[in-house]
Design an enzyme around this catalytic site. Structure first.
Site, PDB file in Angstrom:
ATOM      1  N   TYR A  89       1.038  -0.923   0.257  1.00  0.00           N
ATOM      2  CA  TYR A  89       0.224  -0.156  -0.284  1.00  0.00           C
ATOM      3  C   TYR A  89       0.976   1.618  -0.157  1.00  0.00           C
ATOM      4  O   TYR A  89       1.898   1.240   0.756  1.00  0.00           O
ATOM      5  CB  TYR A  89      -0.641   0.199   1.477  1.00  0.00           C
ATOM      6  N   ASP A 143       9.435   2.884   0.178  1.00  0.00           N
ATOM      7  CA  ASP A 143       8.335   3.534   0.709  1.00  0.00           C
ATOM      8  C   ASP A 143       8.198   3.357   2.350  1.00  0.00           C
ATOM      9  O   ASP A 143       7.492   2.200   2.375  1.00  0.00           O
ATOM     10  CB  ASP A 143       6.623   2.858   0.160  1.00  0.00           C
ATOM     11  N   LYS A 145       4.155   8.896   9.224  1.00  0.00           N
ATOM     12  CA  LYS A 145       3.645   8.041  10.736  1.00  0.00           C
ATOM     13  C   LYS A 145       5.419   8.709  11.370  1.00  0.00           C
ATOM     14  O   LYS A 145       5.140   9.631  11.958  1.00  0.00           O
ATOM     15  CB  LYS A 145       3.808   6.915  10.340  1.00  0.00           C
TER      16      LYS A 145
END
Ligand SMILES: *Cc1c(COP(=O)(O)O)cnc(C)c1O
Length: 433
Positions: free
Chosen positions: A145, A240, A273
């Site tokens: 994702y 990512d 995050k």
């Protein structure tokens, strides 16, 4: 449900004004059933729901809360920053400090741009990769994702030569026609894709440890081969690290792979995050020559009203400073390992097929005898059994991700007693399965 269930009452009320009652779908508990817990407050490794029930928190806002909730140094930095103003739309020194901090810790990044969400960072990185290479095609992997930008909401087409199909209504097939979706950890497929499309590939984007299919590591030969192919064909290799960045170790996942593949570096990195410590903050970075293609220096447009927000950068900086304390990741890894080995022993004792893995403060477990290597295998997990485990733990005050394809997170605030309590709760549930 009794009328005194405040979670249920809030959920009913939320559903009248917010689609599904939530602002991000997984929070609705659709996969596991039951009533989402509305969080009233959190401290350290715990949060309390609307009924004042306490939980040991293993999602930590899906990763950001690596220090636990309400860490005093972070709280102080945020409070001080808030007094100086919430947002200016003009540059601040703190943005520079955060950029310098990220670059210091992640050597593949020479320049970085701050944004407000992982989605925005991933989307901007793709645009930059296309702009910098002058190419259209991007490669991603099933189960990874990268946020919900249109071009990334895509699943594999019917064959290797065909590009993807949208996974969301509202995404026209034309928008994903340049996105090729391959199987994770499949070296042959990536070789075949480059053989066919090499000169057109702008970038290959990967979750190096795929936390959005729970916890699946990219194998060393796989990462190594993608690195070689990207270099050979002039494509950019994008890591990512929105989830793994400063979560699996101070050098992030790329530091871990560099320890296994001498000299390894990705070309681009997407972060989020942990770098925001719980505030809306994300980033993407690369070598100087690539980053200088961005506006205002270059022709790739990218912008944001709240980008580099002064309160968010204060939160992120304070968090990054704490995780650089000597021994931080050793202690965090130790706790995470104690948790996963405890869970594994409890499952074995109960005869429940179970496999676990962890890196730094991130872990995953599968109700499967072996760790899966790709999304198709992850999806062979018995969902009903996972749901029993989830609800059994929830009842016992342990909050894990409400879906079997999501990773878990341990924070520095989790104590040995919290972990022992979690393992005891899991043992009870395993024995009841
Ligand atoms: C969470 C996540 C994103 C998206 O970040 P948001 O801040 O939710 O937009 C992208 N990539 C990975 C690997 C993630 O874990």
């Amino acid at each position: 449900m009794t009328t005194t269930d405040r979670n249920q009452a809030l959920f009913e009320r939320a559903k009248r004004t917010i689609p599904g009652g939530v602002n991000s779908p997984v929070r609705a508990f659709r996969a596991v059933g039951g009533t989402p817990r509305f969080v009233k407050r959190a401290q350290g490794a715990y949060f309390w729901d609307a009924n004042d029930k306490q939980y040991i928190d293993y999602i930590g806002s899906w990763g950001p809360m690596i220090l636990g909730h309400g860490h005093p140094a972070v709280l102080e930095a945020v409070q001080k920053a808030a007094l100086d103003g919430f947002s200016f739309g003009a540059p601040t020194e703190r943005e520079v400090e955060l950029a310098e901090e990220i670059i210091k810790l992640v050597p593949s990044i020479e320049m970085v741009r701050l944004v407000s969400s992982g989605t925005e960072a991933g989307m901007s990185a793709i645009r930059l990769a296309r702009g910098a290479t002058g190419r259209k095609k991007i490669i991603k992997f099933e189960g990874c994702y990268h946020g919900h930008a249109d071009a990334l909401l895509v699943k594999a087409g019917s064959g290797l030569a065909t590009f993807g199909n949208p996974t969301s209504a509202g995404v026209p097939p034309e928008v994903v026609q340049h996105t090729l979706v391959l199987e994770y950890n499949n070296v042959e497929q990536i070789e075949a894709a480059f053989a066919e499309h090499g000169p057109e590939v702008a970038c290959v984007m990967i979750e190096p440890i795929a936390g959005n299919m729970n916890f699946v590591r990219a194998s060393v030969p796989f990462v190594k081969r993608i690195r070689e192919l990207c270099t050979q064909h002039g494509a950019l290799f994008a890591f990512d690290e929105v989830m793994t960045g400063f979560r699996v170790g101070l050098g992030s996942a790329q530091g871990h792979y560099a320890s296994l593949i001498p000299g390894f570096e990705p070309d681009m990195t997407v972060m989020g995050k942990v770098i925001g410590g719980g505030m809306p903050l994300a980033a993407f970075g690369a070598k100087r020559a690539v980053m200088e293609q961005l506006a205002p220096l270059g022709g790739v447009y990218q912008a944001g009203t709240l980008s580099g927000n002064p309160v968010a950068t204060a939160c992120g900086l304070a968090t990054l400073r704490e995780i650089q304390q000597a021994g931080f990741f050793e202690a965090l890894s130790g706790k995470t390992q104690a948790l996963v080995s405890g869970l594994k022993a409890a499952a074995d004792a109960a005869g429940v097929p179970f496999s676990v893995d962890s890196q730094g403060g991130m872990f995953g477990f599968f109700m499967l005898p072996e760790l899966p290597q790709n999304y198709a295998t992850v999806m062979t997990t018995d969902g009903a059994r996972f749901n029993q485990l989830f609800h059994g733990l929830l009842e016992r005050g342990v909050y894990i991700a409400p879906a079997l394809y999501e990773a878990g997170f341990v924070s520095a605030a989790h104590t040995d007693a919290d972990i022992a309590q979690t393992v005891r709760a899991a043992a009870e549930v395993f024995n009841s399965l």
